[in-house]
Design an enzyme around this catalytic site. Sequence first.
Site, PDB file in Angstrom:
ATOM      1  N   CYS A  29       0.816  -1.094  -0.011  1.00  0.00           N
ATOM      2  CA  CYS A  29       0.101  -0.005  -0.166  1.00  0.00           C
ATOM      3  C   CYS A  29       0.824   0.967   0.008  1.00  0.00           C
ATOM      4  O   CYS A  29       2.234   1.263   0.354  1.00  0.00           O
ATOM      5  CB  CYS A  29      -0.969  -0.029   1.282  1.00  0.00           C
ATOM      6  SG  CYS A  29      -1.903  -1.356   1.207  1.00  0.00           S
ATOM      7  N   GLY A  55      -0.788   0.490  -4.976  1.00  0.00           N
ATOM      8  CA  GLY A  55      -2.300   0.203  -4.555  1.00  0.00           C
ATOM      9  C   GLY A  55      -3.285   0.720  -5.592  1.00  0.00           C
ATOM     10  O   GLY A  55      -2.984   2.128  -5.637  1.00  0.00           O
ATOM     11  N   ASN A 134       0.859   0.480   6.129  1.00  0.00           N
ATOM     12  CA  ASN A 134       1.509  -0.286   5.054  1.00  0.00           C
ATOM     13  C   ASN A 134       2.145  -1.424   5.644  1.00  0.00           C
ATOM     14  O   ASN A 134       3.097  -1.396   6.156  1.00  0.00           O
ATOM     15  CB  ASN A 134       2.236   0.510   4.161  1.00  0.00           C
ATOM     16  CG  ASN A 134       3.087  -0.052   3.219  1.00  0.00           C
ATOM     17  OD1 ASN A 134       2.723  -1.197   2.533  1.00  0.00           O
ATOM     18  ND2 ASN A 134       4.278   0.343   2.927  1.00  0.00           N
ATOM     19  N   GLY A 135       1.941  -2.768   4.992  1.00  0.00           N
ATOM     20  CA  GLY A 135       2.427  -3.764   5.431  1.00  0.00           C
ATOM     21  C   GLY A 135       1.579  -4.802   5.871  1.00  0.00           C
ATOM     22  O   GLY A 135       0.326  -4.918   5.549  1.00  0.00           O
ATOM     23  N   TYR A 275      11.532  -4.218  -7.514  1.00  0.00           N
ATOM     24  CA  TYR A 275      10.138  -4.284  -7.965  1.00  0.00           C
ATOM     25  C   TYR A 275       9.144  -3.319  -7.724  1.00  0.00           C
ATOM     26  O   TYR A 275       8.564  -2.569  -8.444  1.00  0.00           O
ATOM     27  CB  TYR A 275       9.739  -5.519  -7.920  1.00  0.00           C
ATOM     28  CG  TYR A 275       8.185  -5.904  -8.807  1.00  0.00           C
ATOM     29  CD1 TYR A 275       8.144  -5.985 -10.112  1.00  0.00           C
ATOM     30  CD2 TYR A 275       7.095  -6.347  -7.834  1.00  0.00           C
ATOM     31  CE1 TYR A 275       7.210  -6.585 -10.634  1.00  0.00           C
ATOM     32  CE2 TYR A 275       5.909  -6.268  -8.696  1.00  0.00           C
ATOM     33  CZ  TYR A 275       6.131  -6.562  -9.947  1.00  0.00           C
ATOM     34  OH  TYR A 275       4.598  -6.834 -10.540  1.00  0.00           O
TER      35      TYR A 275
END
Length: 500
Positions: A29, A55, A134-135, A275
Site C-alpha cells: 500500500c 495500490g 502499509n505492511g 520491483y
Amino acid sequence: MPLDEHRFPRHPFDPRSDDADGDKLREECGLFGCIGVGDAATFVALGLHALQHRGQEAGGIVTYDPEAGFNSARKLGYVRDNFTERETIEQLPGRAAIGHVRYSTSGAKGQTAIRDVQPLYAEFAMGGCAVAHNGNLTNAAALRRALTERGSIFQSSSDTECIVHLIARGFQPNIPERMKEALRRVEGAFSVIALTRTKLIGVRDPMGVRPLVLGRLGDGWALASETCAFDICGAEYVREIEPGEMVIITEEGGVESSRPFEPAPSRFCIFEHVYFSRPDSVIGGRSVYESRRRIGVELAREAPVEADLVCPVPDSGTPAAIGFSQESGIPYAMGIIRNQYMGRTFIEPSEQIRNMGVRLKLNPNRALIRGKRVVLVDDSVVRGTTSIKIKDMMLDAGAKEVHFRIASPPTSWPCFYGVDTPDREKLLAATMSEEEMRAHLGVDSLRFVTLDGLYRAVGESERDAACPQYCDACFSGEYPIPPSDQIASGRIPAQRKAGA
C-alpha cells in the site's frame, strides 16, 4: 464489492499492468500525510497519485480542521478519478491530512469493500484519530480473536483495525503513548501514519521492513512511502524514518523522535529495490533506477549469452535490460511495445478478447525481432503463465531464439509482510529447478540473478548469511519476523520462522 477493472484500468506504473493473469507479486500500500500546510487534502491527493503503483483498488483521505473537525472520503478506484474534482477536496478542509492507496494484502484478497478502505477513523476518550498502515501484521488473526473475545467489534477485514482496537484499550493518557503500547503488541512489518487533532505521527517496525520517509513541505512537514511522492507536490526530502522510530510532528514544535521498541537488526525489503518502488525514488540514499540497472549488469556477468538484441518486458524490466545491454555490449531495443490505452479500449470485453490475455497489453515489434536471437529481461517469474505467453508471442513474431534473464532470484517462498504472494505450491521456483523451469517455459535459456548478485547490485559486497542485511524471505525462505498466524495455520513449517 469487487473492483471493476474495466472501469478502473490499472495505473501505468502498476507492474501488474504487464500481466493479464495476476502472474506477478502484488505490491503493498502507499501512505502520504502532511501537516502545517493550507489545503492539505490537495497535497495528499497529489502524493497518493504518485504512489498509485503501490495500490490501485481504493484510496482514502482524512483531514482535520479546528472548525470542521475530522472529515474523510474513501473511494474505490484511482486517485485521479476520485480526488481531482474541486467539490471533493472542498469537503476535506484543514491544514493536516493523511491518505492511503490500497491493494488488499489481508482481509478479502482480490477485492475491496468500502469498509476496508483506509485511513480508518475512530473516536477515543481523548479525541479522534485516523490510522493508515502499509505492511502486514503476522499475528493479526491471533490478535483479532483475543480482542473479539474481550468484546471488541470489528467493522472491517483489515489487520489495521487491530491497531485501532489496541489503541482504544490502552491505559496511557494520550494517543501517541497508546500507539506505542499498541504497536509493541503487534508482530510483522508495518509503516503506520496517524492523524490526531494536533499531531501527525509516523512509525516504522523495529526491523524497518516497510518504507517511510520524511519531507519538508513549505513551512510544514510530510510523510510518505517513497520519495517520488515528494517530487510531485514540491516537498523537500529530509531523511528516512529509521527502523523502530516514531516521529510526532506538530505545526508549532516540528519533529519529535522516539524509539518505542527494543533494538533489532535492520531488514528492509529487498524487493522494493527490485520491483515495488518507482524507479525515480531513492531508498537509503540509493537510486532505485540505478539499483535495477546494476542488477542487469550483474545478470550479464553471471549469465552471458550470445544474442542479437536485449529487450525489456515493459515496463518493470527496462532498467535491468539497459544494464544488461551496457555490460554485455548486445544492442538494447524495444522488442515489445506496451499498449498504454488497453484498459479503456474494451469497455465490455468478450470472453474471446479476455482469452487474448497478455496480447491486449503487449505487442511484439515484428520488424525488429524477426530472425533475431532475443534476450528478454523481466523482473521476476512467479507462476510462469505470463512468461510462456510472452515467449509464444515472440516466436510467433519470428524470433529465432528466446532467452530469459530475470532481475531477481527465483521466488520460492510466500511473503507475509505486506505483499500478496501465491501459496507456495503455485510458485514455479518452489517446485522446479532452474532447468525444469526453462523446459516448462519453452525458452532457449533461463537464468536468474543470484542472491549474492542482487546484494552486490544494491550496494553490498556480499550477503551476510548469519544476519542478512535485507529481508529476502521470498527468495531464501528465511523469515526475520516469525509469521505466527501462518505457522499456526500450517501454511509454512515452524522451522522457517525467524531465519531458521
